[in-house]
Write an enzyme that holds these catalytic residues in place. Sequence first.
Site, PDB file in Angstrom:
ATOM      1  N   SER A  43       0.839  -1.202   0.000  1.00  0.00           N
ATOM      2  CA  SER A  43       0.000   0.000   0.000  1.00  0.00           C
ATOM      3  C   SER A  43       0.874   1.253   0.000  1.00  0.00           C
ATOM      4  O   SER A  43       2.047   1.195   0.350  1.00  0.00           O
ATOM      5  CB  SER A  43      -0.883   0.006   1.244  1.00  0.00           C
ATOM      6  OG  SER A  43      -1.667  -1.159   1.258  1.00  0.00           O
ATOM      7  N   THR A  46       4.213   4.463  -3.560  1.00  0.00           N
ATOM      8  CA  THR A  46       5.231   3.716  -4.314  1.00  0.00           C
ATOM      9  C   THR A  46       4.657   2.374  -4.766  1.00  0.00           C
ATOM     10  O   THR A  46       4.830   1.960  -5.923  1.00  0.00           O
ATOM     11  CB  THR A  46       6.503   3.498  -3.458  1.00  0.00           C
ATOM     12  OG1 THR A  46       6.771   4.685  -2.718  1.00  0.00           O
ATOM     13  CG2 THR A  46       7.696   3.139  -4.315  1.00  0.00           C
ATOM     14  N   ALA A 102       7.662   1.627   2.382  1.00  0.00           N
ATOM     15  CA  ALA A 102       7.991   1.790   3.807  1.00  0.00           C
ATOM     16  C   ALA A 102       8.150   3.273   4.101  1.00  0.00           C
ATOM     17  O   ALA A 102       8.402   4.072   3.189  1.00  0.00           O
ATOM     18  CB  ALA A 102       9.272   1.034   4.156  1.00  0.00           C
ATOM     19  N   ASP A 103       8.008   3.619   5.370  1.00  0.00           N
ATOM     20  CA  ASP A 103       8.214   5.011   5.789  1.00  0.00           C
ATOM     21  C   ASP A 103       9.642   5.254   6.245  1.00  0.00           C
ATOM     22  O   ASP A 103      10.157   6.360   6.102  1.00  0.00           O
ATOM     23  CB  ASP A 103       7.222   5.357   6.913  1.00  0.00           C
ATOM     24  CG  ASP A 103       5.803   5.230   6.411  1.00  0.00           C
ATOM     25  OD1 ASP A 103       5.443   5.981   5.493  1.00  0.00           O
ATOM     26  OD2 ASP A 103       5.066   4.355   6.893  1.00  0.00           O
ATOM     27  N   LYS A 113       6.442   1.163   9.123  1.00  0.00           N
ATOM     28  CA  LYS A 113       5.386   1.270   8.120  1.00  0.00           C
ATOM     29  C   LYS A 113       4.111   1.766   8.794  1.00  0.00           C
ATOM     30  O   LYS A 113       4.039   1.867   9.999  1.00  0.00           O
ATOM     31  CB  LYS A 113       5.139  -0.097   7.463  1.00  0.00           C
ATOM     32  CG  LYS A 113       6.277  -0.488   6.523  1.00  0.00           C
ATOM     33  CD  LYS A 113       6.024  -1.805   5.806  1.00  0.00           C
ATOM     34  CE  LYS A 113       4.706  -1.926   5.119  1.00  0.00           C
ATOM     35  NZ  LYS A 113       4.406  -0.860   4.137  1.00  0.00           N
ATOM     36  N   GLY A 114       3.115   2.068   7.947  1.00  0.00           N
ATOM     37  CA  GLY A 114       1.825   2.469   8.518  1.00  0.00           C
ATOM     38  C   GLY A 114       1.495   3.938   8.342  1.00  0.00           C
ATOM     39  O   GLY A 114       0.517   4.416   8.904  1.00  0.00           O
ATOM     40  N   GLY A 116       0.194   5.071   5.864  1.00  0.00           N
ATOM     41  CA  GLY A 116      -1.138   5.027   5.249  1.00  0.00           C
ATOM     42  C   GLY A 116      -2.146   4.290   6.116  1.00  0.00           C
ATOM     43  O   GLY A 116      -3.281   4.056   5.682  1.00  0.00           O
ATOM     44  N   GLU A 122      -0.762  -5.156   6.093  1.00  0.00           N
ATOM     45  CA  GLU A 122       0.543  -5.235   5.412  1.00  0.00           C
ATOM     46  C   GLU A 122       1.428  -6.275   6.090  1.00  0.00           C
ATOM     47  O   GLU A 122       2.098  -7.066   5.418  1.00  0.00           O
ATOM     48  CB  GLU A 122       1.239  -3.863   5.426  1.00  0.00           C
ATOM     49  CG  GLU A 122       0.581  -2.863   4.507  1.00  0.00           C
ATOM     50  CD  GLU A 122       1.203  -1.477   4.595  1.00  0.00           C
ATOM     51  OE1 GLU A 122       1.323  -0.834   3.550  1.00  0.00           O
ATOM     52  OE2 GLU A 122       1.553  -1.034   5.701  1.00  0.00           O
TER      53      GLU A 122
HETATM   54  C1  5RP Z   1       1.074   2.320   4.318  1.00  0.00           C
HETATM   55  C2  5RP Z   1       2.535   2.107   4.264  1.00  0.00           C
HETATM   56  C3  5RP Z   1       3.260   2.620   3.073  1.00  0.00           C
HETATM   57  O1  5RP Z   1       3.923   1.573   2.458  1.00  0.00           O
HETATM   58  C4  5RP Z   1       4.226   3.683   3.533  1.00  0.00           C
HETATM   59  O2  5RP Z   1       3.487   4.681   4.210  1.00  0.00           O
HETATM   60  C5  5RP Z   1       5.010   4.278   2.363  1.00  0.00           C
HETATM   61  O3  5RP Z   1       4.149   5.004   1.533  1.00  0.00           O
HETATM   62  P1  5RP Z   1       4.654   5.821   0.262  1.00  0.00           P
HETATM   63  O4  5RP Z   1       5.158   4.827  -0.721  1.00  0.00           O
HETATM   64  O5  5RP Z   1       3.422   6.561  -0.189  1.00  0.00           O
HETATM   65  O6  5RP Z   1       5.731   6.764   0.721  1.00  0.00           O
HETATM   66  O7  5RP Z   1       3.142   1.546   5.141  1.00  0.00           O
HETATM   67  O8  5RP Z   1       0.528   1.877   5.525  1.00  0.00           O
END
Ligand code: 5RP
Length: 246
Positions: A43, A46, A102-103, A113-114, A116, A122
């Site tokens: 999610s 990316t 990942a964050d 993560k998380g 979103g 996940e």
């Molecule tokens: C969602 C996640 C995403 O993978 C994480 O927030 C990275 O998002 P992005 O690719 O938009 O930077 O863990 O719960």
Amino acid sequence: MVRVAGSLMRRVLGVDLQDELKKHVAAKAADLVRPNMVLGLGSGSTAAFFVADVGRRVVAGELPGLRCVPTSFQASVLANENSLTLTTLNEVDTIDLAVDGADEVDPHLNLTKGGGGCQTEEKLVDARAEQLVIVVDSSKLVHRLGEKMPIPVEVLPLAYRQVGQKLTTIGGKPTLRMAKAKAGPLVTDQGNFILDTEFEQMDNPGQLEEQINNIPGVLDNGLFVGLADKVLVGEEDNGKLSVREL
Ligand code: 5RP
């Protein structure tokens, strides 16, 4: 020429470059998908580029028999829009490959993560995968987890205050995540709340992950320790984009 000018513009503005890196790294991960695989779909933005790339390969007839397990409502909607066949955790014996964002990524390939709010699903999918590949742009690399963002803890709504108190006793500073376009707290795909929890000290993320998950009322948290097999990092140097493998 136009492309060079475009890329210079993006570098000046800064914002779009991150999207270009995400697209670049997502395309690299899409090359890892093979026919007849069960594929975990991550999610976030990316992972969304990755889903679009895999969808293009499916439409081109390159991936017969591919079935996908989504990690969120967002991932299942995108899968449908991109012609991917969906299945569920309960219908598969194994997940061959999962690709997720990942964050934060630390030097040991541990993750936060998380961002979103999808960390519980996940982790179910990512932990089940034979191979977990993480796709990030270089801004996500950190020395220590928790450096750039708090740890999201998914909690049963009826228990959010008592879980918050427990998190405080183990050194956390929890904040109930609020919704952006709705009054009140954000509600996850599973109908729960999120306590974004800052920890000043995080010497042992694996231990902390378990400690948080032992609190009654916690579903799961955004520390992903020892799960990633490979991290693909999108980088830019002098206008040239590349992907580094960790
Ligand atoms: C969602 C996640 C995403 O993978 C994480 O927030 C990275 O998002 P992005 O690719 O938009 O930077 O863990 O719960």
